[in-house]
Design a protein around this motif. Structure first.
Motif, PDB file in Angstrom:
ATOM      1  N   GLY A 331     -41.589  -2.967  70.263  1.00 47.97           N
ATOM      2  CA  GLY A 331     -40.980  -3.662  71.184  1.00 47.97           C
ATOM      3  C   GLY A 331     -40.693  -5.202  71.402  1.00 47.97           C
ATOM      4  N   TYR A 332     -41.532  -5.893  70.620  1.00 52.70           N
ATOM      5  CA  TYR A 332     -41.588  -7.294  70.658  1.00 52.70           C
ATOM      6  C   TYR A 332     -40.823  -7.673  69.310  1.00 52.70           C
ATOM      7  CZ  TYR A 332     -44.398  -7.786  74.850  1.00 52.70           C
ATOM      8  OH  TYR A 332     -44.840  -7.452  76.134  1.00 52.70           O
ATOM      9  N   PHE A 333     -40.867  -6.874  68.383  1.00 51.69           N
ATOM     10  CA  PHE A 333     -40.423  -7.360  67.012  1.00 51.69           C
ATOM     11  C   PHE A 333     -38.881  -7.003  66.998  1.00 51.69           C
ATOM     12  CE2 PHE A 333     -44.871  -7.207  66.389  1.00 51.69           C
ATOM     13  CZ  PHE A 333     -45.252  -8.244  65.388  1.00 51.69           C
ATOM     14  N   ARG A 334     -38.063  -8.166  66.378  1.00 55.42           N
ATOM     15  CA  ARG A 334     -36.747  -7.664  66.357  1.00 55.42           C
ATOM     16  C   ARG A 334     -36.581  -7.150  64.670  1.00 55.42           C
ATOM     17  NH1 ARG A 334     -34.277  -8.010  71.289  1.00 55.42           N
ATOM     18  NH2 ARG A 334     -35.509  -9.752  72.111  1.00 55.42           N
ATOM     19  N   TYR A 342     -38.816 -18.702  67.525  1.00 58.10           N
ATOM     20  CA  TYR A 342     -39.691 -18.341  68.576  1.00 58.10           C
ATOM     21  C   TYR A 342     -39.964 -16.522  68.472  1.00 58.10           C
ATOM     22  CZ  TYR A 342     -35.404 -17.657  71.031  1.00 58.10           C
ATOM     23  OH  TYR A 342     -34.048 -17.216  71.181  1.00 58.10           O
ATOM     24  N   GLU A 343     -39.315 -16.000  67.954  1.00 61.21           N
ATOM     25  CA  GLU A 343     -39.082 -14.418  68.226  1.00 61.21           C
ATOM     26  C   GLU A 343     -39.617 -13.830  66.805  1.00 61.21           C
ATOM     27  OE1 GLU A 343     -36.827 -16.217  67.265  1.00 61.21           O
ATOM     28  OE2 GLU A 343     -35.259 -15.330  65.909  1.00 61.21           O
ATOM     29  N   SER A 344     -40.493 -12.968  67.082  1.00 59.96           N
ATOM     30  CA  SER A 344     -41.239 -12.151  65.940  1.00 59.96           C
ATOM     31  C   SER A 344     -40.171 -11.223  65.335  1.00 59.96           C
ATOM     32  CB  SER A 344     -42.495 -11.109  66.395  1.00 59.96           C
ATOM     33  OG  SER A 344     -43.569 -12.321  66.737  1.00 59.96           O
ATOM     34  N   LEU A 345     -40.149 -10.952  64.110  1.00 51.39           N
ATOM     35  CA  LEU A 345     -39.248 -10.019  63.122  1.00 51.39           C
ATOM     36  C   LEU A 345     -39.913  -9.199  62.569  1.00 51.39           C
ATOM     37  CD1 LEU A 345     -36.938 -13.161  62.233  1.00 51.39           C
ATOM     38  CD2 LEU A 345     -36.506 -11.399  63.825  1.00 51.39           C
ATOM     39  N   VAL A 346     -39.517  -8.275  61.846  1.00 49.34           N
ATOM     40  CA  VAL A 346     -39.871  -7.281  60.930  1.00 49.34           C
ATOM     41  C   VAL A 346     -38.894  -6.602  60.006  1.00 49.34           C
ATOM     42  CG1 VAL A 346     -39.586  -5.314  62.670  1.00 49.34           C
ATOM     43  CG2 VAL A 346     -41.191  -4.903  60.887  1.00 49.34           C
ATOM     44  N   THR A 347     -39.042  -6.590  58.855  1.00 52.60           N
ATOM     45  CA  THR A 347     -38.106  -5.724  57.968  1.00 52.60           C
ATOM     46  C   THR A 347     -39.061  -4.747  56.984  1.00 52.60           C
ATOM     47  OG1 THR A 347     -38.020  -7.601  56.440  1.00 52.60           O
ATOM     48  CG2 THR A 347     -36.360  -7.223  57.654  1.00 52.60           C
TER      49      THR A 347
END
Ligand SMILES: Cc1ncc(COP(=O)(O)O)c(C=O)c1O
Length: 405
Positions: A331-334, A342-347
């Motif tokens: 939900g929180y990771f883009r 400032y925003e958490s990310l994932v690949t």
């Protein structure tokens, strides 16, 4: 292991400027939104044109807002001079373009940022520049690759996929003895956590798009080092290639810079909290974070870094498709490239074959930990694991790894 030895003056350095009477004491430098600068009379114009690189004539050369930022960056990296560019790649490409010529040889770490390697490939095929890629975790990698025509050693420590380090002081010493210029992409650590010029490296590069900006709203890059070397880059390409930073971007970067050390402390804390959680997780094979004691180069990392930023990767026992569903469930990771905001990310990707020790088909997940509450991020991951594990077929996919489960 969180480290707290930030340069004592760092918070002060980013916050404090002498009162600028030229700008009526404005504490925030005005945005010089002007492409050119006019002169009182032709004699002063002629005088300025004699040294166009030093004068304020045209914003593709000098702009006071950008120059203010450049002075701040030079101070933070402890270099004599910095120049800012339109992007990290503009800084990297302009610097390599300025320093290399036909017949020169470059040694580059093999997991350096992809487009950097692509640019070196372009130089190699189109302009006859030789490139040797080395692992870089051993000093002997560089020693063995040196040739009489080696001009540049290009470093990125840590690398931004598997987070492998190079011994900066060791490489700098070797290069100095051989008369080779060293440059490093320091985007991951920022000057808060690593100041390569103090270890003997000649040039430091940044994608300022990342932590410097800190708000995912602009792109920029910089090169910092001794004035003579930066002057060469300036003379040979800054104005000619034209990939310069605008005054508007510089003002956003200055805003980001004011809170850089504050944010980096928070990123370090958050990143280590999430990395430590993952390290204990039964579905995780390994976590590639130089701040963890389990990192094979943790001792070197503790020696040359003052802290750890919040981009790292981990290898999951679940295959790529299941981990893509895991990423979808967060939900929180883009899901997206880049980092530093400032925003958490994932690949999610596939573990490179040479790093695949498990004999199965593990996935590698790159995480960027933002400024959110780490407890919320960990809870978010927990619910995503639960969701993926409840899906049909996933337990069967795991069975070769855990026959008893
Ligand atoms: C490690 C690293 N260096 C350089 C760059 C290039 O920076 P920019 O996108 O600002 O051109 C990136 C961009 O993702 C990067 O991750």
């Amino acid at each position: 292991m969180e480290r707290s030895s930030l340069d004592e003056q760092l918070h002060t350095k980013v916050s404090h400027d002498t009162i600028d009477r030229q700008h009526h004491g404005a504490v925030s430098i005005p945005v010089y939104s002007s492409s050119l600068f006019a002169f009182e009379d032709h004699a002063s114009f002629d005088h300025a044109m004699e040294d166009v690189l030093a004068a304020t004539v045209y914003s593709r050369g000098n702009n006071p807002t950008v120059q203010f930022l450049e002075r701040k960056i030079a101070q933070l990296e402890q270099g004599e001079k910095a120049r800012c560019f339109a992007s990290g790649m503009a800084a990297i490409a302009s610097t390599l373009h300025a320093l290399l010529g036909t017949g020169d040889h470059v040694i580059c770490v093999e997991r350096a940022y992809g487009p950097t390697r692509e640019f070196l490939g372009e130089l190699a095929t189109r302009f006859g520049i030789e490139v040797t890629y080395v692992g870089g975790s051993r000093l002997s990698d560089f020693e063995h690759a040196l040739k009489p025509n080696t001009k540049v050693i290009y470093l990125e420590s840590p690398t931004s996929g598997l987070f492998e380090l190079q011994d900066l002081a060791g490489v700098a010493k070797l290069a100095r003895q051989a008369g080779v210029i060293t440059m490093i992409d320091n985007s991951w650590a920022t000057p808060c956590f690593q100041r390569p010029l103090t270890m003997g490296i000649d040039l430091v590069l940044h994608s300022m798009t990342k932590y410097f900006s800190g708000h995912s709203d602009c792109l920029g890059g910089t090169v910092v080092g001794a004035a003579a070397l930066v002057d060469t880059i300036e003379r040979r390409g800054y104005m000619l290639l034209g990939g310069i930073m605008t005054a508007h971007t510089a003002s956003l970067m200055i805003r980001g810079l004011r809170t850089l050390p504050l944010r980096m402390e928070r990123h370090q804390k958050n990143g280590l909290a999430v990395a430590s959680y993952l390290e204990q997780h039964p579905l995780v094979n390994r976590v590639n974070h130089p701040g963890l004691r389990s990192h094979p180069q943790h001792e070197l990392a503790s020696r040359q870094l003052d802290g750890f930023s919040s981009l790292f990767s981990f290898e999951s026992k679940l295959p790529v498709n299941a981990m893509k569903r895991w990423a979808d469930a967060l939900g929180y990771f883009r899901i997206g490239v880049s980092w530093g905001g400032y925003e958490s990310l994932v690949t999610v990707g596939t573990t490179p074959p040479e790093r695949n020790t498990s004999g199965t088909n593990p996935s590698i997940i790159r995480l960027y930990i933002g400024l959110e509450d780490p407890e919320a991020l960990i809870e978010d991951m927990n619910q995503a694991w639960r969701l993926v594990l409840s899906e049909e077929g996933v337990i069967e996919e795991l069975n070769p790894i855990h026959p008893s489960s």
